[in-house]
Enzyme design. Structure first.
Site, PDB file in Angstrom:
ATOM      1  N   ALA A  81       0.840  -1.208   0.000  1.00 13.11           N
ATOM      2  CA  ALA A  81       0.000   0.000   0.000  1.00 13.11           C
ATOM      3  C   ALA A  81       0.872   1.255   0.000  1.00 13.11           C
ATOM      4  O   ALA A  81       0.543   2.243  -0.668  1.00 13.11           O
ATOM      5  CB  ALA A  81      -0.928  -0.022   1.208  1.00 13.11           C
ATOM      6  N   ASP A 126      10.002   2.219   0.448  1.00 13.56           N
ATOM      7  CA  ASP A 126       8.799   2.211  -0.400  1.00 13.56           C
ATOM      8  C   ASP A 126       8.776   3.444  -1.307  1.00 13.56           C
ATOM      9  O   ASP A 126       8.402   3.342  -2.488  1.00 13.56           O
ATOM     10  CB  ASP A 126       7.546   2.153   0.482  1.00 13.56           C
ATOM     11  CG  ASP A 126       7.552   0.920   1.368  1.00 13.56           C
ATOM     12  OD1 ASP A 126       8.044  -0.133   0.903  1.00 13.56           O
ATOM     13  OD2 ASP A 126       7.100   1.005   2.527  1.00 13.56           O
TER      14      ASP A 126
END
Ligand code: RIB
Length: 312
Positions: free
Chosen positions: A44, A253
């Site tokens: 996510a 990320d």
């Protein structure tokens, strides 16, 4: 022109973050300064990172039928991520990450929950989404067999693939064969390559051997030291600008999302430029608390990247 399409197949977690001045010792009870719930999960986070960089982003993964799952899906939507591929698993909890956060670093325990149900059946269900993408971005917080299957679908359809092999584990042959780019950090690379990499020489020889054997590209991330890769028989370094650090959660990320962005820009000429952009994105992300809250916009990364290039 339409924005390039990225599909992220991966984890969705609720991050439960306790902030403290230092890590507790084994057996010690330590008073923390604060506690916060914030949407996370490598999958996510990378999806939000891609959307913040203006990529057309879809997420495939699983949450539980609880408030955390609803919260995470809503947050993805608010950040512009398509969640049609996010399934709700009845009777299971959403994945959680228990994060000990200090001003300098963090340590994380993940409990997979619904992420462990992101199986081959989910890939089968959403395979057209993968086939229609320009790039598939994945990590290892879902079962590795699922990663292998998604890579095979992407490979068959000629979709570019990036694997952030975190947390590291031994990789099946299909993954090693089908992936185009791999982005381990130094510790993960030691686990995956099976060789201690405590010097530039060791990094050069392990990356060279791997790339010759599997025909893909390995980029090793090195925290505040930037990242390195092999080009022209030598180890190339992309240095990170020095920045004020607030929270390192999600820096990897941000790097992977920005690398995906760079790979999809037809005008971008070199891997060094793409990685410089990715390092700048990671450097911006550590300046804000929270993995997803810290994802920088395209404008912010471009501004720092111009500066970063001058510093290297
Ligand atoms: O990469 C950072 C992420 O790792 C956190 O958001 C946490 O959920 C863990 O998955």
């Amino acid at each position: 022109m339409n924005a390039p399409r990225v599909v992220v197949v991966g984890s969705l977690n609720m991050d439960i973050v306790a902030t403290m001045q230092r890590m507790p010792r084994t057996g010690e009870t330590l008073r923390g300064d604060s506690m916060k719930y914030t949407p996370g999960g490598k999958g996510a986070n990378q999806a939000v990172g891609c959307a913040c960089l203006s990529l057309n982003t879809s997420m495939i993964g699983c949450v539980g039928d609880d408030v955390f799952g609803e919260w995470i899906k809503r947050n993805l939507l608010e950040n512009g991520v398509d969640v049609q591929g996010v399934e709700i698993v009845e009777g299971l909890s959403t994945g959680t990450a228990i994060i000990s956060h200090t001003p300098r670093d963090n340590s994380i325990i993940i409990v997979g929950g619904a992420n462990d149900r992101c199986t081959g059946a989910i890939i089968e269900q959403h395979k057209d989404m993968i086939r229609g993408a320009d790039l598939l971005l994945m990590q290892l917080e879902i079962p590795v067999d699922t990663v292998e299957q998604a890579l095979a679908v992407a490979k068959q359809a000629g979709v570019l693939t990036v694997l952030n092999p975190a947390p590291a584990q031994e990789l099946p042959e299909g993954v090693k064969r089908d992936v185009d780019y791999m982005t381990p950090n130094e510790t993960e690379w030691e686990i995956i390559s099976g060789v201690p990499c405590d010097s530039d020489e060791a990094l050069l020889s392990t990356i060279t051997d791997w790339e010759r054997k599997y025909g893909n590209k390995v980029i090793v991330t090195r925290g505040d030291k930037g990242c390195c890769y092999v080009e022209g028989n030598s180890l190339q370094h992309v240095m990170a600008p020095q920045v004020r650090v607030s929270d390192t959660t999600g820096a990897g990320d941000a790097f992977n999302a920005a690398m995906a962005y760079g790979l999809l820009q037809s005008g971008t000429s070199s891997l060094r430029e793409i990685l410089s952009f990715a390092v700048a994105s990671a450097s911006l992300s550590v300046q804000t608390f929270g993995a997803q809250e810290g994802m920088p916009t395209l404008k912010e990364v471009r501004a720092l990247d111009a500066l970063a290039e001058r510093l290297v």
